[in-house]
Design an enzyme around this catalytic site. Structure first.
Site, PDB file in Angstrom:
ATOM      1  N   LYS A  23     -30.922   3.648  -2.788  1.00  0.00           N
ATOM      2  CA  LYS A  23     -31.247   4.861  -3.543  1.00  0.00           C
ATOM      3  C   LYS A  23     -32.743   5.152  -3.494  1.00  0.00           C
ATOM      4  CE  LYS A  23     -27.333   5.219  -6.676  1.00  0.00           C
ATOM      5  NZ  LYS A  23     -26.881   5.279  -8.083  1.00  0.00           N
ATOM      6  N   HIS A  77       0.781  -1.231   0.000  1.00  0.00           N
ATOM      7  CA  HIS A  77       0.000   0.000   0.000  1.00  0.00           C
ATOM      8  C   HIS A  77       0.816   1.286   0.000  1.00  0.00           C
ATOM      9  CE1 HIS A  77      -3.786   2.002   1.995  1.00  0.00           C
ATOM     10  NE2 HIS A  77      -3.744   2.202   0.689  1.00  0.00           N
ATOM     11  N   LYS A 101     -27.300  -1.264  -3.298  1.00  0.00           N
ATOM     12  CA  LYS A 101     -27.376   0.132  -3.737  1.00  0.00           C
ATOM     13  C   LYS A 101     -28.733   0.485  -4.334  1.00  0.00           C
ATOM     14  CE  LYS A 101     -24.914   1.034  -7.352  1.00  0.00           C
ATOM     15  NZ  LYS A 101     -23.716   1.273  -8.204  1.00  0.00           N
ATOM     16  N   PHE A 141     -34.429   4.703  -0.946  1.00  0.00           N
ATOM     17  CA  PHE A 141     -34.594   5.318   0.375  1.00  0.00           C
ATOM     18  C   PHE A 141     -34.168   6.789   0.384  1.00  0.00           C
ATOM     19  CE2 PHE A 141     -33.712   0.907   2.426  1.00  0.00           C
ATOM     20  CZ  PHE A 141     -35.050   0.582   2.357  1.00  0.00           C
ATOM     21  N   SER A 173     -27.637   8.469   0.324  1.00  0.00           N
ATOM     22  CA  SER A 173     -26.332   8.133  -0.240  1.00  0.00           C
ATOM     23  C   SER A 173     -25.992   6.712   0.176  1.00  0.00           C
ATOM     24  CB  SER A 173     -25.268   9.096   0.295  1.00  0.00           C
ATOM     25  OG  SER A 173     -24.008   8.468   0.372  1.00  0.00           O
ATOM     26  N   ASP A 178     -23.122   5.217   0.365  1.00  0.00           N
ATOM     27  CA  ASP A 178     -21.971   5.207   1.274  1.00  0.00           C
ATOM     28  C   ASP A 178     -22.362   5.704   2.661  1.00  0.00           C
ATOM     29  OD1 ASP A 178     -18.946   4.940   1.623  1.00  0.00           O
ATOM     30  OD2 ASP A 178     -19.299   6.998   2.279  1.00  0.00           O
TER      31      ASP A 178
END
Length: 613
Positions: free
Chosen positions: A403, A320, A399, A405, A408, A410
């Protein structure tokens, strides 16, 4: 078609990949008052009233006219404006967060992706060959600078880190490691590892790249040549403490001139393909095998290692230090999606004669080196034995429903994680979410601090059965708004953590450390009990890393169209604030499932009937 950004094109760029690079904005230094205001707001839900007053006083002293805070801000602004400095944070961050970090890279720095099965490629040599062809196709685009830049909201992102993807290696040195980049045109080989033995495989023969069929032959030759007996696992040395590995690496180089030739070939390779002799069957087992394996059949200092198992399952492990996961996620998505949709050009089905067999790279070892390898094996096994990892593959929704709902995706998942932690521990604690700052030159990440006054009010309300749903939904909406606002600030490099990091690094030797940095709240608020981040691919069956503190969790997540997936890691017998949690990883996994169920049930109450279909 790519978007049309506002960023001007550089007509002198080496290729399309870098056409915006020189014109990307430089990483800004936020106004001091803005950062300190956000800092106070971010620590408020984490502190008692008395602790908060102490922190508030420390911040006032730091911000006072003529105080050290103002002076440090001037120094940082001057550094950012220096024409010779591309990114004011880069050198400090790379050294202190990665290269100067001395704990083993495996567990603490590396991360993995686990692939879904390839139904058409069940044999290990077959799958390794297809992955290699796809990766070489991606490499060619990177080397030729023809890869299309990435974009966020229509604006290009920095592509500088791609130079660290291929023909690169982290080199163990004291007091800080270094990144070495090698000529991709001169080094067309890859390294295959099987039974702990290293094999040199050139991907070009007579000026032409090997086809997938030819690569399959080469990988099968590696498997056959390696036989049944395992070699001495020199690769496990890369799992050691970095100072220990630095010393052993020097001893290895000095022991025999051949060792330098071997190490040079490994470090200069395009990438590594680990042909493991294990066959992980279940998701948890596959994720652990990709995360660290047995530690022997690896070279953890390489930033790109593909892993193929004897049953045809596969994955990836990345180092990383110079590259964040967004770049390698794109590489792996390219490989998996390209193979899945038959977009990869595999070349001729005819295998050319006389292609040289893979060359085994043999180290010359002495007793001291063999003892060092044995010690590394013991250290690795002890380290792995102390850790747990499990996967929650949540299939109820993803997802698409989130959406509906009006949320976002995330932010929704971040609140699910907060609710799960509260269910598990009865308190909210500091949480890190990765926010990328690649819209700036050589930008990497900023911390999005998820815990807010609003999130704490929300999780408490969710666990109160007496409150009506309308109240809980209103508090959820407020928490989502706060999370979204902080994330928006973070991706614009106006978060708290990197700015304070920069100010602290501007202190000169002998200067008093300001109270803000000595205040316990400063250390506590960045002690990441929850380290979280999202990368998503429909082709992955796992993605994760280790926890960053030993009383916390690493929680990687994917938000798929119709599913959520959480990869949870922690130490065994987790101890948090003096209380032991046997199998804490699995307790948290169950709480995550309950939290997702609770949020779904809550928001379904306000969804119109036709939208529930």
């Amino acid at each position: 078609m790519p978007p049309t950004p506002k960023t001007p094109v550089d007509s002198t760029a080496a290729g399309p990949m870098l056409r915006y690079q020189k014109n990307l904005p430089k990483l800004p230094v936020p106004p001091l008052s803005d950062t300190l205001r956000k800092y106070l707001k971010s620590v408020h839900p984490l502190l008692t009233e008395e602790e908060y007053k102490r922190t508030e006083q420390a911040v006032k002293e730091f911000e006072a006219p003529g105080g050290l805070g103002q002076e440090l801000q001037k120094r940082l602004v001057a550094r950012a404006k220096d024409p010779s400095v591309v990114n004011w944070m880069e050198e400090w961050w790379n050294d202190q967060a990665y290269m100067g970090y001395r704990d083993p890279v495996v567990i603490y720095v590396s991360y993995f992706f686990a692939y879904k099965d390839d139904k058409f490629r069940k044999l290990p040599a077959q799958r390794a060959a297809a992955i290699t062809t796809a990766a070489l196709e991606f490499k060619k685009q990177v080397v030729d600078n023809t890869l299309e830049p990435e974009y966020a909201k229509g604006e290009p992102l920095c592509m500088d880190s791609y130079k660290y993807m291929f023909n690169n290696c982290r080199i163990a040195k004291k007091p800080s490691d270094e990144a070495a980049i090698f000529d991709p045109h001169q080094n067309t080989h890859i390294i295959a590892i099987r039974k702990n033995k290293f094999y040199f495989v050139d991907t070009v023969y007579n000026g032409k790249q090997l086809s997938t069929k030819e690569l399959e032959q080469q990988f099968q030759r590696v498997i056959d040549q390696a036989g049944g007996l395992k070699g001495i696992p020199v690769g496990v040395l890369t799992s050691e403490n970095r100072d220990v590995w630095t010393d052993v690496r020097q001893a290895l180089l000095k022991a025999n001139p051949r060792n330098k030739q071997v190490i040079d070939k490994i470090e200069t390779a395009s990438f590594v393909v680990c042909l493991d002799d294990s066959s992980p069957k279940y998701r948890d087992d596959l994720c652990r095998a990709c995360w660290h394996g047995d530690g022997r059949n690896r070279y953890f200092d390489k930033p790109v290692q593909f892993i193929v198992f004897d049953n045809g399952k596969a994955g990836f492990i990345g180092e990383h230090s110079c590259m964040d996961g967004t770049a390698t996620c794109r590489l792996n998505e390219y490989v998996c999606d390209g193979l899945n949709r038959n977009l990869i050009k595999h070349g001729s089905e005819q295998i050319r004669g006389n292609i040289p067999h893979p060359e085994e790279l043999s180290f010359v070892l002495n007793k001291d080196l063999e003892h060092a390898i044995q010690a590394a094996e013991t250290h690795f096994d002890d380290l792995i034995a102390r850790h747990e990892m499990t996967v929650l593959a949540y299939q109820s929704f993803g997802k698409n429903l989130i959406k509906k709902f009006r949320s976002s995706p995330d932010g929704f998942v971040q609140m699910a994680i907060q609710l799960a932690y509260y269910k598990c521990f009865g308190v909210s604690r500091p949480t890190y979410e990765s926010a990328q700052t690649r819209k700036f030159q050589r930008g990497r990440t900023e911390t999005a601090r998820t815990v807010t006054d609003e999130s704490v009010a929300f999780v408490k309300a969710m666990e109160d059965p007496t409150l009506p749903n309308e109240k809980k939904i209103a508090l959820l909406r407020a928490a989502l708004k706060a999370q979204g606002q902080y994330m928006a600030s973070a991706v614009n490099a106006h978060g708290v953590d990197r700015h304070l990091f920069g100010l602290k690094n501007c202190l000169k030797s002998g200067e008093p450390v300001p109270a803000i940095f000595r205040d316990p709240a400063y250390a506590y608020s960045s002690h990441w009990y929850l380290s979280t981040s999202q990368l998503t691919s429909e082709h992955f069956d796992g993605y994760g890393w280790g926890q960053v503190v030993n009383d916390g969790f690493g929680c990687a997540y994917m938000i798929k169209n119709n599913a959520l997936q959480f990869n949870i890691a922690s130490v065994k017998d987790l101890e948090v604030h003096g209380k032991k949690y046997v199998r804490g990883t699995y307790q948290f996994k169950q709480c995550l499932e309950e939290a997702c169920d609770d949020l779904r049930d809550l928001l379904m109450t306000e969804l119109p009937a036709q939208a529930k279909l």
